[in-house]
Design a protein around this motif. Structure first.
Motif, PDB file in Angstrom:
ATOM      1  N   UNK A   1       8.000  21.916  69.930  1.00 45.39           N
ATOM      2  CA  UNK A   1       7.839  22.045  68.485  1.00 45.39           C
ATOM      3  C   UNK A   1       6.927  20.940  67.961  1.00 45.39           C
ATOM      4  N   UNK A   2       7.180  19.715  68.399  1.00 50.78           N
ATOM      5  CA  UNK A   2       6.321  18.606  67.975  1.00 50.78           C
ATOM      6  C   UNK A   2       4.871  18.871  68.334  1.00 50.78           C
ATOM      7  N   UNK A   3       4.682  19.314  69.561  1.00 50.58           N
ATOM      8  CA  UNK A   3       3.320  19.534  70.041  1.00 50.58           C
ATOM      9  C   UNK A   3       2.652  20.631  69.209  1.00 50.58           C
ATOM     10  N   UNK A   4       3.411  21.676  68.928  1.00 56.54           N
ATOM     11  CA  UNK A   4       2.819  22.782  68.196  1.00 56.54           C
ATOM     12  C   UNK A   4       2.413  22.345  66.790  1.00 56.54           C
ATOM     13  N   UNK A   5       3.288  21.598  66.161  1.00 55.39           N
ATOM     14  CA  UNK A   5       2.942  21.124  64.823  1.00 55.39           C
ATOM     15  C   UNK A   5       1.681  20.264  64.894  1.00 55.39           C
ATOM     16  N   UNK A   6       1.670  19.359  65.877  1.00 54.57           N
ATOM     17  CA  UNK A   6       0.523  18.469  66.012  1.00 54.57           C
ATOM     18  C   UNK A   6      -0.739  19.268  66.277  1.00 54.57           C
TER      19      UNK A   6
END
Lengths: 366, 185, 196, 440
Positions: B13-18
């Motif tokens: 999720x973090x990666x996708x947001x980033x």
């Protein structure tokens, strides 16, 4: 009655050597080279050497005061370091050069690590490396012409010089303005050789002629006596050999390192030294061992106790390593001379060599 | 197992947001950055050969033909030469006249040692290239003899070599390009 | 700890370079001139403050086990965004600072402060920590760079400060010079601390 | 004659001129002797007399407390006046029996066995054990133990150590010059005991007359030979002597018997001969009283337990202000705090050094000059061991050879930085032993 006897552990007799005797003897062995330097370049070489030696002593004393440890400048090791450092400086260098080098050598090369016996690399060479990195142009140009000779050691220079000047200005610049090793290094560069031959017209293999000239007996004689351009202490192979013989006789240095170092350079330069078309020459290895700082390095710097291996086999590996690196730098590298860098590099390798060449205890099987 | 999945998904999720953010910002800024680059290159060319208009040519190398704005006479060529220096590629923009003698150069991109290799961006360094032809592009340390050579920057021979040799190489290619075209026509 | 003490600790007491010995790569690489040092220092401070804010904000939603990769993602993304935006909207500033921005990603101070401070403290204190550490970093970098630039180039912020007869000591601009200068400065710091 | 030697070693001045030409002189009866219960390697002897007992010369006063231990005998007739701690010739103090003489000097049961060569081997060993003989070169290993190798280690060679490589000392030299035939008989006895076919006497080149004498006497013996050895310290160390004489290398940590060799000091051989032929216990030995500090250097045949002070008086006293008193040779001997101690079975000499010679220089940093490595006869890295001990890295010290060191002192002798290498190594050995104990 009872208290006046000294009680200490065995052995109760000791041979006559001690640290200061060793150091001052090396200083003594280095003086013939200084005498030659003064003869060829005048009193300036003496001044520079003394500046280097004295500032090394002063630096050591000051730092030992600061560290609140006993001041041991009387043992001569700082004097020797300063002297060796100055020996690695061009006699035409500015007066502050040996001072800067000595201060750096003693402060960063020696005292930072805890003083005598604890330095990982030869402080004098570290000082030289510092100077070379700091003021490369001052360190590699402005060579002084010796009193009776010429920079490159080419004996019949005057005769060929006028010839060269008309044939190829580039070749003329080369032989009149550089030390012997620089000439040889440049002659190994094929593009330079092509350009001077192009200048001088077809059919004249000028580079080869200069190359052969420089390894002729007459030029070798100049090299041997020191009648060429170079650093203060490295110039006269004869004077250095004289000092080295004294140290070998006094049992202060051991034969392994100089022999294997110089031997390796001799063999490798015989095999790989010739330039294209010059063919093998028995004179070329002699040119290489007498020129530059090899004699000074092999007898006085590589043999530095602290930074060379403890074991006999280790010393042989170390010396061969020094030789190989020197030849690689001289023949392939960017610098004309590689003695100081190769010794510095092998200094760093010393603990590793010691580790892998530790002798088998008497009677111990592997 | 479940824990790993949860952790993995959180990280995802973090990666996708980033990534989404980066993509969005990139889409906003990319055209602007490109435009700035092209403008800079154009300005650099104009600085090297003033009062000229440029025509881009794609060949063995990319280069521009410079013609006088009013007379349309051939004023020379510009190109960007590139070669590895001490720490990464060194890009040099150069302008040559119709006889392929260097008019002016400018090191436009480099990541050399500050204080040493970065001195290649100074005008004093660039100045010594003016008026030299391909055969004179040789560094003094490589056997060049003054004044027909390039004096190496103190402590940055490798950078000097990168610039000099890149220019020499590109000029050689350029001369083949031009002559080749001439023959073909 | 109060906001003020968080702000000032990074300058001397917990100086990131001389005391915590964080962020050595950018220190050694960019301290060749004072202008570089100031540029790097400012860029790093900016990113540090912002990353501290972010990390502090998300500290409650970050699972402990994957916090390091999360920080890396956050910091890298953030740096890239700053880099791109600057290039697009502030090209002049990007020209002078642009070189350092990619370097910041590998600056351990950012990750180090995220791990050591921001993920345990609130946003306000994290901002103070970021500013303080950034200032300390900038200051230390400038000191190293001053020595290196003056000795190695004879200039300070590109202004000639040494007499024209001065022969610059090139080694200070090279990597060994960076190590030696840093070593001496650290020794000096330790000496001062011991005296206290 | 071709001289043989070993790798490494040093060349100290041999300083034998003080006492080399002084013939063995029999010292007058001492008024008092102190006989230590621990003059040897192994368990201290157990006293069998009490204070107040009358003893005759040669009477057993303390018996071996195990196999690796030693009998002690009264060296004079008289009365036991104390059993207490007395200064030991090693510089420490330890339990000893003090006998005050009555001047009678009467032997107890001495025999003269004409056919001593024909005695059974067991009887010979018993007589040696009974006589309380230990190695007389200094280490003091009980001789009967050394002569009882296990059955799986056959011995083919006996080497007599007449090297006397320590500077100053001449007691073995004088013994060889004056009792050569008895020494050879002792050698033959030892060979018989261990069933060896070959006997070798190793003598250093600085004693050419001893070499010539022995060669003359051994001319007719096909299985005995004299080996001349180069002048080099520590030529007399067991492993180095074996290597020089036979080219065999005793494995590290092993004993000479591992390569089929037994080494005995010439003095021991002499004592063995006397013990087997006459059942004579070891109550006297030759000691060199020498050095620049002594008025008239001599080789004295003195009773075990005679105090050094008395021996020095016999040599005319001191000739200068003495700086150091060394019991044994200067390379491995012990510096004594005073002259009170009585000589032991291993006391081969007493060396008195003047103040100037005794002064030691300050320790410097190690230069890594590797002189110690070059001279180490055991092929170790003394400087590395010392540094490792200094910085408490026992593993490294062991790796560099801590346990192989025999403390010959060659390294410390040559060290230009005057580092007390032997002292460091000693410390290391003690620490290692402690660590081993704790580990168990």
């Amino acid at each position: 009655m009872k208290d006046k006897y000294i009680v200490s552990s065995a052995p109760h007799v000791h041979d006559k050597t001690n640290v200061s005797m060793v150091m001052w003897n090396v200083v003594l062995a280095l003086t013939p080279a200084l005498a030659f330097a003064v003869y060829f370049w005048g009193i300036r070489s003496l001044t520079l050497t003394l500046l280097g030696a004295v500032s090394a002593v002063v630096t050591e004393a000051l730092i030992q005061k600061m560290r609140k440890v006993p001041v041991t400048v009387n043992d001569g090791s700082a004097f020797l370091t300063g002297m060796l450092l100055s020996y690695n400086i061009n006699p035409g260098a500015p007066w502050w050069m040996p001072i800067m080098g000595s201060v750096f050598a003693i402060a960063v090369g020696k005292q930072v690590f805890g003083g005598l016996g604890n330095n990982p690399v030869n402080p004098a060479l570290l000082g030289r490396a510092f100077l070379l990195a700091s003021w490369p142009s001052l360190m590699t140009s402005g060579w002084l012409k010796p009193k009776t000779g010429n920079l490159s050691g080419l004996n019949d220079l005057d005769a060929i010089a006028s010839n060269l000047q008309s044939l190829s200005p580039k070749a003329y610049d080369l032989v009149t303005g550089a030390t012997p090793l620089k000439v040889v290094q440049t002659l190994r560069d094929s593009s330079f050789v092509a350009s001077i031959n192009a200048d001088a017209g077809e059919g004249i293999d000028l580079a080869n002629r200069i190359f052969t000239n420089i390894t002729e007996m007459a030029s070798l004689k100049n090299l041997f006596w020191g009648n060429v351009g170079g650093c203060i202490g490295e110039v006269s192979a004869f004077a250095l050999l004289l000092g080295a013989a004294y140290l070998l006789y006094k049992n202060i240095i051991e034969w392994r390192i100089p022999l294997f170092y110089i031997g390796t350079v001799f063999v490798l330069t015989f095999l790989f030294g010739p330039i294209q078309g010059s063919g093998y020459s028995m004179m070329l290895p002699f040119f290489h061992i007498f020129s530059g700082g090899l004699m000074l390095g092999a007898f006085f710097m590589a043999t530095d106790y602290t930074t060379s291996p403890l074991t006999k086999n280790g010393r042989i590996i170390y010396a061969i390593g020094c030789g190989v690196l020197t030849v690689v730098i001289r023949l392939v590298g960017g610098y004309p001379e590689g003695v100081s860098y190769s010794i510095l590099f092998m200094n760093v390798m010393t603990p590793l060599i010691d580790k892998f060449s530790a002798p088998k205890a008497f009677g111990r099987m592997k | 197992m479940k824990m790993f999945l949860k952790l993995g998904l959180t990280l995802l999720a973090f990666c996708m947001v980033a990534t989404a953010l980066l993509a969005y910002v990139n889409s906003l800024t990319k055209p602007k950055i490109e435009a700035i680059k092209i403008k800079e290159a154009q300005e650099a060319r104009e600085m090297l050969i003033p009062d000229a208009e440029f025509e881009e040519v794609h060949g063995a190398i990319d280069y521009y033909i410079a013609r006088d704005k009013t007379t349309k006479a051939l004023k020379g060529y510009t190109f960007t030469a590139e070669k590895a220096g001490y720490s990464g590629a060194v890009k040099t923009m150069a302008a040559v006249d119709s006889s392929l003698t260097i008019i002016n150069i400018k090191v436009v991109q480099q990541t050399e040692t500050p204080g040493l290799g970065t001195n290649s961006t100074k005008p004093e360094f660039a100045a010594q290239f003016s008026g030299k032809n391909a055969s004179q592009l040789i560094v003094d340390k490589d056997g060049g003899v003054a004044p027909n050579c390039i004096k190496a920057l103190t402590g940055a021979t490798i950078t000097t070599r990168a610039v000099t040799n890149a220019l020499k190489e590109y000029i050689d290619i350029l001369s083949q390009e031009i002559n080749g075209k001439g023959e073909a026509k | 700890m109060s906001f003020i003490s968080e702000l000032t600790k990074g300058i001397i007491k917990e100086n990131p370079i001389f005391v915590i010995v964080l962020g050595m790569c950018p220190t050694l690489a960019t301290s060749t001139s004072v202008s570089n040092a100031l540029g790097m220092g400012m860029a790093a401070t900016f990113v540090l403050v912002c990353s501290n804010i972010f990390i502090s904000l998300i500290k409650n939603v970050t699972p402990d086990k994957i916090r390091i990769p999360v920080y890396v993602v956050v910091i890298a993304a953030f740096v890239s965004i700053v880099d791109m935006s600057m290039a697009a909207y502030l090209p002049a500033l990007h020209k002078s600072l642009g070189l350092f921005i990619p370097l910041i990603v590998v600056n351990c101070i950012i990750l180090g402060r995220a791990e050591a401070f921001a993920n345990k403290n609130n946003v306000i204190n994290s901002i103070a920590d970021g500013i303080g550490m950034g200032l300390g970093f900038t200051l230390a970098l400038t000191v190293v760079a001053t020595i290196r630039e003056v000795l190695g180039n004879g200039t300070w912020l590109n202004i000639k400060v040494m007499p024209s007869t001065y022969d610059p000591m090139l080694i200070t601009l090279l990597a060994p010079g960076a190590f030696i200068t840093l070593g001496f400065l650290m020794a000096l710091m330790n000496m001062i601390k011991e005296k206290k | 004659m071709q001289l043989r030697t070993f790798p490494g070693g040093v060349h100290p001045h041999d300083e034998k001129h003080f006492s080399a030409s002084a013939p063995i002189t029999i010292a007058p009866l001492p008024a008092k002797v102190t006989i230590h219960l621990s003059q040897h390697i192994g368990a201290p002897s157990t006293p069998v007399v009490k204070v107040g007992d009358e003893v005759s010369k040669g009477q057993l006063i303390a018996e071996a407390s195990g196999f690796v231990s030693l009998n002690q005998h009264a060296s004079i007739s008289g009365k036991v006046t104390a059993i207490d701690r007395f200064p030991h010739p090693c510089g420490t103090s330890s339990l000893a029996i003090q006998i005050t003489g009555d001047g009678k000097d009467e032997w107890v049961d001495l025999v003269d066995e004409e056919s001593f060569m024909e005695l059974p081997v067991n009887e010979m060993k018993e007589r040696i054990a009974a006589a309380g003989i230990c190695g007389m070169g200094g280490a003091g290993f009980p001789t009967h133990v050394k002569l009882s190798p296990p059955a799986d280690k056959p011995i083919d060679t006996v080497i007599l150590n007449g090297v006397e490589c320590e500077p100053f000392l001449t007691s073995d030299y004088r013994l060889m010059m004056e009792h050569a035939e008895d020494i050879i008989k002792g050698l033959k006895l030892i060979m018989k005991i261990v069933n060896a076919k070959k006997g070798v006497i190793g003598i250093e080149a600085n004693k050419p007359d001893a070499i010539r004498l022995m060669e003359k006497l051994l001319k007719s013996e096909s299985n005995l030979e004299v080996v001349g050895l180069k002048l080099r310290y520590p030529q007399g160390a067991e492993k180095q002597l074996i290597y020089a004489a036979t080219k065999r290398k005793v494995p590290a940590g092993g004993l000479p018997m591992a390569v089929g060799v037994v080494v005995q000091n010439v003095g021991t051989a002499f004592a063995v001969y006397e013990a087997i032929r006459y059942k004579k216990p070891l109550i006297e030995r030759i000691i060199s009283i020498t050095g620049e500090g002594i008025k008239k250097a001599q080789n004295l045949k003195a009773r075990i337990g005679t105090s050094f002070a008395e021996l020095v008086e016999l040599c005319g006293g001191t000739s200068m202000t003495v700086g150091k008193i060394i019991s044994g040779g200067p390379m491995m001997g012990f510096a004594l705090p005073g002259l009170e101690a009585g000589m032991g079975k291993g006391s081969s000499g007493l060396v008195l050094l003047g103040e100037k010679a005794a002064r030691s220089m300050e320790e410097h940093n190690c230069l890594r000059c590797a002189r110690c490595v070059d001279v180490c006869p055991m092929n170790l890295l003394p400087s590395t061991i010392a540094a490792a001990v200094k910085y408490k890295n026992l593993d490294m010290a062991v790796k560099a050879g801590l346990n192989d060191c025999m403390k010959c002192g060659s390294c410390a002798y040559v060290c230009p930085a005057q580092i007390r290498l032997v002292q460091w190594i000693d410390t290391g050995k003690i620490r290692y032993a402690e660590a081993q104990k704790e580990g168990k």
